[in-house]
Design an enzyme around this catalytic site. Structure first.
Site, PDB file in Angstrom:
ATOM      1  N   THR A 142       0.938  -1.243  -0.116  1.00 40.42           N
ATOM      2  CA  THR A 142      -0.093   0.166  -0.010  1.00 40.42           C
ATOM      3  C   THR A 142       0.713   1.362  -0.119  1.00 40.42           C
ATOM      4  OG1 THR A 142      -1.482   1.182   1.569  1.00 40.42           O
ATOM      5  CG2 THR A 142      -0.086  -0.361   2.657  1.00 40.42           C
ATOM      6  N   ASP A 143       0.329   2.421  -0.334  1.00 40.13           N
ATOM      7  CA  ASP A 143       1.020   3.573  -0.303  1.00 40.13           C
ATOM      8  C   ASP A 143       1.107   4.120   0.941  1.00 40.13           C
ATOM      9  OD1 ASP A 143      -1.710   4.446  -0.160  1.00 40.13           O
ATOM     10  OD2 ASP A 143      -1.716   5.797  -1.676  1.00 40.13           O
ATOM     11  N   GLU A 144       0.421   3.727   2.008  1.00 39.75           N
ATOM     12  CA  GLU A 144       0.362   3.849   3.375  1.00 39.75           C
ATOM     13  C   GLU A 144       1.628   3.852   3.862  1.00 39.75           C
ATOM     14  OE1 GLU A 144      -3.371   3.505   5.633  1.00 39.75           O
ATOM     15  OE2 GLU A 144      -4.530   2.985   3.809  1.00 39.75           O
ATOM     16  N   TYR A 168      -1.894  -0.781  11.041  1.00 41.73           N
ATOM     17  CA  TYR A 168      -2.137  -1.256   9.691  1.00 41.73           C
ATOM     18  C   TYR A 168      -0.971  -1.067   8.837  1.00 41.73           C
ATOM     19  CZ  TYR A 168      -3.497  -1.689   4.648  1.00 41.73           C
ATOM     20  OH  TYR A 168      -3.432  -2.021   3.416  1.00 41.73           O
ATOM     21  N   LYS A 172       1.949  -3.647   7.472  1.00 42.44           N
ATOM     22  CA  LYS A 172       2.390  -3.701   6.046  1.00 42.44           C
ATOM     23  C   LYS A 172       3.972  -3.494   5.608  1.00 42.44           C
ATOM     24  CE  LYS A 172       0.011  -4.707   2.830  1.00 42.44           C
ATOM     25  NZ  LYS A 172      -0.697  -5.995   2.377  1.00 42.44           N
TER      26      LYS A 172
HETATM   27  P1  NAD Z   1      -9.752  -7.283   2.207  1.00 43.08           P
HETATM   28  O1  NAD Z   1     -10.010  -7.050   3.587  1.00 43.08           O
HETATM   29  O2  NAD Z   1     -11.176  -7.045   1.282  1.00 43.08           O
HETATM   30  O3  NAD Z   1      -9.593  -8.758   1.978  1.00 43.08           O
HETATM   31  C1  NAD Z   1      -8.634  -9.471   2.559  1.00 43.08           C
HETATM   32  C2  NAD Z   1      -8.707 -11.173   2.066  1.00 43.08           C
HETATM   33  O4  NAD Z   1      -7.768 -11.548   2.916  1.00 43.08           O
HETATM   34  C3  NAD Z   1     -10.043 -11.534   2.705  1.00 43.08           C
HETATM   35  O5  NAD Z   1     -10.609 -12.292   1.767  1.00 43.08           O
HETATM   36  C4  NAD Z   1      -9.714 -12.160   3.949  1.00 43.08           C
HETATM   37  O6  NAD Z   1     -10.840 -13.657   4.265  1.00 43.08           O
HETATM   38  C5  NAD Z   1      -8.139 -12.941   3.657  1.00 43.08           C
HETATM   39  N1  NAD Z   1      -7.639 -13.202   4.761  1.00 43.08           N
HETATM   40  C6  NAD Z   1      -7.287 -12.298   5.827  1.00 43.08           C
HETATM   41  N2  NAD Z   1      -6.448 -13.062   6.836  1.00 43.08           N
HETATM   42  C7  NAD Z   1      -6.036 -14.111   6.294  1.00 43.08           C
HETATM   43  C8  NAD Z   1      -5.262 -15.215   6.592  1.00 43.08           C
HETATM   44  N3  NAD Z   1      -4.462 -15.160   7.753  1.00 43.08           N
HETATM   45  N4  NAD Z   1      -4.937 -16.307   5.746  1.00 43.08           N
HETATM   46  C9  NAD Z   1      -5.556 -16.345   4.619  1.00 43.08           C
HETATM   47  N5  NAD Z   1      -6.396 -15.112   4.192  1.00 43.08           N
HETATM   48  C10 NAD Z   1      -6.698 -14.378   5.073  1.00 43.08           C
HETATM   49  O7  NAD Z   1      -8.715  -6.474   1.587  1.00 43.08           O
HETATM   50  P2  NAD Z   1      -8.376  -5.678   0.168  1.00 43.08           P
HETATM   51  O8  NAD Z   1      -8.874  -4.293   0.324  1.00 43.08           O
HETATM   52  O9  NAD Z   1      -8.900  -6.757  -0.980  1.00 43.08           O
HETATM   53  O10 NAD Z   1      -6.801  -5.614   0.095  1.00 43.08           O
HETATM   54  C11 NAD Z   1      -6.200  -6.726  -0.204  1.00 43.08           C
HETATM   55  C12 NAD Z   1      -4.416  -6.285  -0.259  1.00 43.08           C
HETATM   56  O11 NAD Z   1      -4.206  -5.152  -1.010  1.00 43.08           O
HETATM   57  C13 NAD Z   1      -4.153  -6.112   1.106  1.00 43.08           C
HETATM   58  O12 NAD Z   1      -2.949  -6.495   1.244  1.00 43.08           O
HETATM   59  C14 NAD Z   1      -4.045  -4.798   1.415  1.00 43.08           C
HETATM   60  O13 NAD Z   1      -2.980  -4.234   2.157  1.00 43.08           O
HETATM   61  C15 NAD Z   1      -3.662  -4.185  -0.074  1.00 43.08           C
HETATM   62  N6  NAD Z   1      -4.125  -2.847  -0.307  1.00 43.08           N
HETATM   63  C16 NAD Z   1      -5.330  -2.500  -0.201  1.00 43.08           C
HETATM   64  C17 NAD Z   1      -5.964  -1.420  -0.669  1.00 43.08           C
HETATM   65  C18 NAD Z   1      -7.252  -0.893  -0.849  1.00 43.08           C
HETATM   66  O14 NAD Z   1      -7.865   0.155  -1.180  1.00 43.08           O
HETATM   67  N7  NAD Z   1      -8.233  -1.661  -0.537  1.00 43.08           N
HETATM   68  C19 NAD Z   1      -5.190  -0.142  -1.012  1.00 43.08           C
HETATM   69  C20 NAD Z   1      -3.609  -0.645  -0.887  1.00 43.08           C
HETATM   70  C21 NAD Z   1      -3.190  -1.992  -0.657  1.00 43.08           C
END
Ligand code: NAD
Length: 361
Positions: A142-144, A168, A172
């Site tokens: 993430t950019d965070e 969070y 990350k």
């Molecule tokens: P989300 O919370 O919608 O989904 C996370 C998924 O991971 C879920 O399906 C959950 O069941 C699964 N999960 C959680 N813990 C687990 C574990 N211990 N073992 C197996 N599965 C597990 O998240 P998202 O928004 O889809 O984000 C996905 C990735 O992208 C993350 O790594 C997040 O840090 C990164 N990210 C997200 C955003 C955003 O805007 N949503 C931005 C930047 C980066």
């Protein structure tokens, strides 16, 4: 590796971005196999994978990324050569009230995945006198991790020093460092992408954009933290999937790539824009008023009246902005959607998939 017949383990593929990535990948790379590993936490939803469930190239495994033995057996059984790692605890507010799960999944879980990948792709073949198995470990970050910007600061580049501010983003950042270390120390072939805020279909309604849409349809207040001037760079989720595709197939091993949407918006402006689009949608399509009779503010064209300012999030970062020049120059990455076009697709999806989000409210 840049082959076209991959066997990909997608962690967190039942979550928001992971599921969109699986849909995208199976549509674009029809010969690849995709094995989704997901623990189905509150954020994971098997329904997110319904569009691919009868695709013979797709397999779903319920399990935890902290289980190194499980990962190793999946790598062997499915001859996995690529891991795309999305699984994480992802909601900043939850990390403030309960950081433990973030440390466990985001740090320990990533560490377990790295150990399993090293064991199966590097150590085991070497111990048998064989070549290292061609592989790629792609880590989604993430950019965070870069911290916060003032309105006049230049956007984050891949050279910006890490300065995470929430549990969070700290978890990350820790996982990003482990991924980097496994490359530099053990030669694991890794890439990492750092992306901005995603939006689109299947977005869990605790996050800003789906929360605003579903609250408008239910005539509930639209909570705005603090003064609403926090700036985020919004990325349509399919643009993110295309960006990861480019990194996997053209990116240099050991490198980080920023993926952004070129769409900086203050939270309050995003919410006001959504209010305006909702007013227009209800004015244009009379059937919406009968489908959503509770959406009184939208029916009367006064959706902005639902905006309610609430106490700011502790330690709330003011601004994130992505400079994706490197990804653009090296890989040809350009986001296809503006916020207006991406949001139109997103709203259309939420209106057509009420059964999906009603369950989650
Ligand atoms: P989300 O919370 O919608 O989904 C996370 C998924 O991971 C879920 O399906 C959950 O069941 C699964 N999960 C959680 N813990 C687990 C574990 N211990 N073992 C197996 N599965 C597990 O998240 P998202 O928004 O889809 O984000 C996905 C990735 O992208 C993350 O790594 C997040 O840090 C990164 N990210 C997200 C955003 C955003 O805007 N949503 C931005 C930047 C980066």
């Amino acid at each position: 590796m840049t082959n076209s017949n991959r066997n990909i383990l997608v962690t967190g593929g039942a979550g928001f971005i992971g599921a969109n990535f699986v849909h995208y990948w199976l549509g674009q790379h029809t010969k690849d196999k995709v094995i989704v590993l997901d623990a189905l936490t509150y954020a994971g939803n098997i329904e997110n994978l319904t569009p691919v469930k009868s695709n013979p190239q797709y397999t779903f495994i319920e399990g935890n990324i902290c289980d190194q033995g499980l990962i190793e057996s999946l790598i062997s059984e499915h001859q996995i050569d690529t891991i795309v790692h999305f699984a994480a605890e992802s909601h900043v507010d939850r990390s403030i009230t309960g950081p433990d799960a973030f440390i466990e999944t985001n740090i320990i879980g990533t560490y377990a995945l790295l150990k399993a990948a090293k064991q199966k792709w590097i150590d085991e073949p070497k111990s048998q006198g064989k070549e290292v198995i061609p592989h790629r470990f792609h880590h989604v970050s993430t950019d965070e991790v870069y911290g916060t910007l003032s309105p006049s600061d230049p956007a984050f580049t891949e050279e910006t020093a890490y300065a995470p501010n929430s549990p969070y983003s700290a978890s990350k950042a820790a996982s990003d460092h482990l991924v980097r270390a496994y490359h530099h120390t053990y030669g694991l072939e890794v890439t990492t992408s750092n992306c901005s805020n995603n939006y689109g279909p299947y977005h869990f309604p605790e996050k800003l954009i789906p929360l605003v849409v579903t609250n408008i349809l239910n005539n509930k207040p639209l909570p705005i933290y603090g003064d609403g001037q926090q700036i985020r760079d919004w990325l349509y989720v399919e643009d993110h999937a295309r960006g990861i595709d480019l990194v996997l197939n053209k990116g240099r091993v050991g490198e980080n790539y920023n993926i952004g949407g070129n769409n900086e918006w203050a939270n309050i402006d995003i919410v006001k824009l959504i209010c305006k689009v909702m007013n227009e949608s209800f004015a244009e399509d009379e059937s919406l008023a009968s489908r959503y009779p509770n959406a009184k503010a939208a029916i009367s064209g006064e959706t902005e009246s639902l905006i309610t300012y609430v106490t700011d999030r502790a330690g709330h970062d003011r601004r994130y902005a992505i400079d994706a020049t490197k990804t653009n120059d090296e890989l040809g990455y350009v986001p296809a959607e503006s916020f207006e076009t991406g949001f139109a697709k997103t709203l259309k999806w939420y209106l057509a998939n009420e059964a999906w989000w009603v369950e989650l409210l």
